[in-house]
Design a protein around this motif. Sequence first.
Motif, mmCIF file in Angstrom:
data_model
loop_
_atom_site.group_PDB
_atom_site.id
_atom_site.type_symbol
_atom_site.label_atom_id
_atom_site.label_comp_id
_atom_site.label_asym_id
_atom_site.label_seq_id
_atom_site.Cartn_x
_atom_site.Cartn_y
_atom_site.Cartn_z
ATOM 1 N N ALA A 81 -2.276 45.267 19.562
ATOM 2 C CA ALA A 81 -3.098 44.342 20.343
ATOM 3 C C ALA A 81 -3.501 43.137 19.504
ATOM 4 O O ALA A 81 -3.501 41.997 19.989
ATOM 5 C CB ALA A 81 -4.342 45.060 20.870
ATOM 6 N N TYR A 82 -3.818 43.375 18.237
ATOM 7 C CA TYR A 82 -4.190 42.268 17.343
ATOM 8 C C TYR A 82 -3.007 41.334 17.127
ATOM 9 O O TYR A 82 -3.159 40.110 17.211
ATOM 10 C CB TYR A 82 -4.697 42.824 16.018
ATOM 11 N N ALA A 83 -1.835 41.890 16.871
ATOM 12 C CA ALA A 83 -0.650 41.049 16.667
ATOM 13 C C ALA A 83 -0.333 40.240 17.931
ATOM 14 O O ALA A 83 -0.030 39.050 17.849
ATOM 15 C CB ALA A 83 0.548 41.917 16.285
ATOM 16 N N ARG A 84 -0.458 40.870 19.062
ATOM 17 C CA ARG A 84 -0.182 40.169 20.324
ATOM 18 C C ARG A 84 -1.190 39.052 20.550
ATOM 19 O O ARG A 84 -0.830 37.946 20.965
ATOM 20 C CB ARG A 84 -0.220 41.150 21.484
ATOM 21 N N ALA A 85 -2.450 39.314 20.284
ATOM 22 C CA ALA A 85 -3.488 38.305 20.488
ATOM 23 C C ALA A 85 -3.310 37.119 19.542
ATOM 24 O O ALA A 85 -3.482 35.971 19.955
ATOM 25 C CB ALA A 85 -4.878 38.927 20.279
ATOM 26 N N VAL A 86 -2.957 37.400 18.291
ATOM 27 C CA VAL A 86 -2.786 36.313 17.314
ATOM 28 C C VAL A 86 -1.548 35.483 17.638
ATOM 29 O O VAL A 86 -1.566 34.256 17.488
ATOM 30 C CB VAL A 86 -2.697 36.894 15.881
ATOM 31 N N LEU A 87 -0.505 36.117 18.118
ATOM 32 C CA LEU A 87 0.738 35.393 18.396
ATOM 33 C C LEU A 87 0.709 34.640 19.719
ATOM 34 O O LEU A 87 1.567 33.795 19.948
ATOM 35 C CB LEU A 87 1.920 36.361 18.344
#
Length: 140
Positions: free
Chosen positions: A133-139
């Motif tokens: 979820a963090y990677a998706r939000a940052v990208l």
Amino acid sequence: MDVDLDSVAPKLGAVACLLLAAAVFAPALVISAPGSGVAAYYASGPFGVSIVGVLALFTVIVLLAGAQERSDPVTLSGVALVAGVAILLFSLLWALSIDSTLLFSFPAEYAWIENHRWVVVGGAVAVAVATGAYARAVLN
């Protein structure tokens, strides 16, 4: 209600990592019976379970550094995602590799150890979801 996922996900991931590390290392702290097989339990499988706890603690640092933008959040989200997937894979490999004779050889007062491996896997799933979820939000 609009949730700021790039702010919330790393904090939830860090909490999940700390809880996972606590779950991983709990038997070593709680089971004190001599000759109980705790060392063999931790060494089960090709890598043992300690790698899961250590990676979880490492991922706490990565997630919080990314959340505080101490380094490039895009890079750190990728590192966290890779660590989260590795944690999940190592925990599954360990949980499925434990010899049932060893698992059921603990004294009756430590019968909870029979379900401990699934608690670790559940925690690893939570970490993997949070890092994803963090990677998706940052990208985005």
